[in-house]
Design a protein around this motif. Structure first.
Motif, PDB file in Angstrom:
ATOM      1  N   ASP A 226       8.498  36.927  20.631  1.00 35.58           N
ATOM      2  CA  ASP A 226       9.682  36.185  20.175  1.00 35.58           C
ATOM      3  C   ASP A 226      10.128  35.202  21.255  1.00 35.58           C
ATOM      4  OD1 ASP A 226      11.957  35.760  18.358  1.00 35.58           O
ATOM      5  OD2 ASP A 226      13.112  36.682  20.011  1.00 35.58           O
ATOM      6  N   ASN A 227      10.182  35.654  22.522  1.00 33.04           N
ATOM      7  CA  ASN A 227      10.532  34.751  23.631  1.00 33.04           C
ATOM      8  C   ASN A 227       9.552  33.595  23.709  1.00 33.04           C
ATOM      9  OD1 ASN A 227      12.786  36.066  24.446  1.00 33.04           O
ATOM     10  ND2 ASN A 227      11.849  37.083  26.226  1.00 33.04           N
TER      11      ASN A 227
ATOM     12  N   LYS B 234      10.352  31.212  21.060  1.00 33.04           N
ATOM     13  CA  LYS B 234      11.656  30.583  21.310  1.00 33.04           C
ATOM     14  C   LYS B 234      11.578  29.506  22.393  1.00 33.04           C
ATOM     15  CE  LYS B 234      14.436  34.188  21.802  1.00 33.04           C
ATOM     16  NZ  LYS B 234      15.676  34.982  21.980  1.00 33.04           N
TER      17      LYS B 234
ATOM     18  N   GLY C 146      16.698  41.002  25.753  1.00 31.16           N
ATOM     19  CA  GLY C 146      15.302  41.215  25.348  1.00 31.16           C
ATOM     20  C   GLY C 146      14.398  41.706  26.467  1.00 31.16           C
TER      21      GLY C 146
HETATM   22 MG    MG Z   1      14.549  37.314  24.164  1.00 33.19          MG
END
Ligand code: MG
Ligand code: ADP
Length: 584
Positions: free
Chosen positions: A484-485, A488, A546
């Motif tokens: 996800d990072n 992103k 996260g």
């Molecule tokens: Mg994150």
């Protein structure tokens, strides 16, 4: 001891045997002489009788002399009161001197009875014994003298001397043998005691010496055995106690230092060295406390406790060591309340304080993070209530924002819950076999839409089936957070997931071609709520938790994390988990 004792024995024996031998010899010689003399005296009586028997005229001396010569084995001389020799059994009277002044003659005349003397005769070169006695014939008185060499006697006495000497020597040898025997007998237990005492001095207790003697040495030996035994028992007890005490002190998590009234260290436990950061191999015992603890506040506490006799407690920061310490100082008092030192207990509260700090930071961070979306939600609800609701276009826009903010709130609370759940457990109890290939496939399915929306490629590379031990949901969460990072923080390019094996570890690489992370931020990246660019994270709907969750999950399953990043080029997160061998 033995030589000394033996020497004194020898001196004693010599002192005894020499005079005894000598006087014994003297006594015997005197005795023989006396006997001889007595014999001589009786002999002269005999001669006297013979003379008186030869009761003839004046001139028949020669007859007497010849008669006597046959009868007795001595020289006989007849002398008149003027000392003139009248007859002699060995020489002619006219050749002989006047005998008036010969000792025995003189005494016989004077005392009118038998007199004797022993004299050296120059003419004959030998010692003679003489006896003279007055005899009467009619009106006249004569002196009758007999003489005899005493070399016989001397021969005899030298024989006696020899036997006395032999006896003395024999006695000496006997006494010496006895002395050696006795010395050994007396010194043996002493030597044994000395040996045993030396053993004890070397630390070997309980050595026994055997003795049946009923004397003092026997008593000494027995008390020695008792002492040696008791000492052994006592030393064992003390050693045992010391071992226990040391074990207790060594296992204490707090530093303990005992000092005497002169502020010198009597005892210090190993953890103190650690807390005070003392150099390896340094021995603090017997050193003054102020040399070992270079902190004025602590030294002041020690001084205060020794001066006042009261306990001191203080929390202080040992700036030099970058540590927070809690110090307890207790004076050591004797029964008579005399202060003889003090005990310093050092508790290292650095970690506790840091944790407390982290917790309170977290709480204020959480409050702040929660407040932001809530304020936003409340603001838009108020605006809607105040009329904006009547403008459908604006209303829809506002409601979308409210929806987004509550979504963020939800994620935030969810992340906080996940984090606190992981933090609460030290070790995962229910560990399943987690096949990483499956997890990666699922994550890609889940996030492929998000990636394709941004025009990014989501790639996976994995060959063999690889599994680790852990909780499936949590491991999945970890991979989701990383991928996800990657999506992103990447505008162009791809996000790639690699699965491989390395040194019995399962290696998961999440590589992107995104914005990258400056080196200066890498260190703090895994802290809660830490973000490189707050605004950017917010826009992407990030919570800042996260990576913190990633770190905690990795630790939970004994994993390791590596980050490599280059600004503008991309970032790579590498996670290593111990490989589960159940797969093959
Ligand atoms: Mg994150
Ligand atoms: N792949 C990445 N590329 C660039 N920066 C990243 C990447 N992953 C994490 N970061 C940085 O680390 C910060 C913390 O990440 P994280 O804990 O996941 O919080 P969040 O993503 O919610 O902001 C992010 O705000 C971002 O600045």
């Amino acid at each position: 001891v033995r030589t000394k004792l033996l020497l004194s024995y020898i001196v004693l024996i010599l002192v005894l045997t020499i005079p005894i031998g000598y006087s014994f010899n003297q006594i015997i010689e005197k005795n023989i002489m006396d006997q001889y003399q007595a014999h001589f005296e009786s002999e002269i009586q005999l001669v006297k009788l013979i003379f008186e028997d030869t009761n003839s005229g004046e001139t028949d001396y020669d007859q007497f002399v010849s008669k006597i010569k046959d009868t007795v084995d001595v020289r006989v001389t007849l002398i008149d009161m003027n000392g003139i020799v009248l007859a002699d059994t060995e020489e002619l009277p006219e050749n002989m001197d006047n005998h008036l002044h010969r000792e025995e003659v003189k005494n016989a005349i004077r005392m009118e009875k038998t007199a004797t003397s022993v004299r050296y005769s120059n003419t004959l070169n030998t010692e003679y014994m003489y006896a003279a006695t007055p005899v009467n014939r009619g009106e006249d008185t004569y002196i009758l003298r007999i003489s005899k060499p005493i070399e016989v006697l001397q021969g005899m006495s030298s024989k006696i001397e020899a036997s006395v000497l032999t006896a003395t020597l024999f006695g000496f040898v006997l006494a010496m043998t006895m002395a050696i025997f006795l010395t050994n007998r007396f010194t043996k237990p002493i030597y044994e005691l000395t040996d045993a005492a030396e053993e004890i001095a070397k630390g070997k207790y309980g050595k026994k010496i055997y003795s049946n003697d009923r004397d003092q040495i026997g008593d000494l030996t027995r008390s020695f055995n008792q002492m040696s035994y008791n000492l052994g028992v006592k030393v064992n007890e003390i050693t045992q106690r010391n071992v226990e005490l040391e074990a207790i002190l060594n296992s204490m998590i707090n530093g303990i230092i005992a000092i005497d009234a002169d502020r010198n260290i009597l005892m210090i436990n190993p953890i103190s060295y650690e807390i005070l950061n003392l150099p390896e191999g340094y021995i603090a015992e017997n050193e003054p406390i102020y040399k070992v603890i270079r902190n004025e506040e602590i030294i002041e506490l020690v001084e205060e406790s020794i001066k006042s006799g009261k306990s001191q407690i203080e929390e202080l920061s040992y700036v030099h060591l970058d540590k927070m310490l809690r110090i307890y100082v207790n004076p050591i008092l004797t029964n008579s309340k005399e202060i003889i030192g003090s005990i310093v207990v050092i508790q290292d509260i650095t970690v506790i304080r840091k944790l407390e700090q982290m917790r309170s930071d977290f709480v204020s961070n959480v409050s702040h993070e929660l407040k932001t979306p809530l304020t936003s939600i409340k603001g838009f609800v108020d605006t809607l209530k105040n009329g904006a609701i009547n403008d459908p276009e604006t209303a829809i826009r506002f409601l979308d924002i409210i929806d987004m903010e509550s979504e963020r709130l939800y994620r935030l609370i969810n992340d906080i819950l996940i984090l606190s759940e992981i933090e609460r457990m030290d070790e995962e109890i229910d560990q399943d076999l987690v096949v990483m290939n499956e997890i990666i496939d699922e994550v890609i399915d889940m996030l492929s839409l998000k990636a394709s929306e941004k025009g990014l490629d989501l790639i996976k590379e994995m060959d063999n089936l690889l599994a680790i031990n852990g909780n499936r949901d949590r491991i999945k969460q970890l991979i989701i957070n990383l991928v996800d990072n990657g999506i992103k923080y990447t505008e162009k390019g791809f996000v790639k997931i690699l699965l491989s094996e390395e040194n019995n570890y399962v290696k998961i690489q999440v590589i992107d071609t995104g914005i990258g992370i400056p080196d200066s931020h890498l260190e703090r990246l895994f802290e809660r709520f830490y973000r490189v660019d707050k605004g950017r994270s917010r826009n992407q709907g990030g919570t800042g938790l996260g990576l913190s969750i990633v770190k905690h999950i990795a630790l939970l399953y004994k994993g390791k994390i590596d980050v490599h990043s280059k600004i503008g080029k991309g970032t790579e997160f590498d996670i290593y988990f111990p490989k589960s061998n159940k797969m093959n």
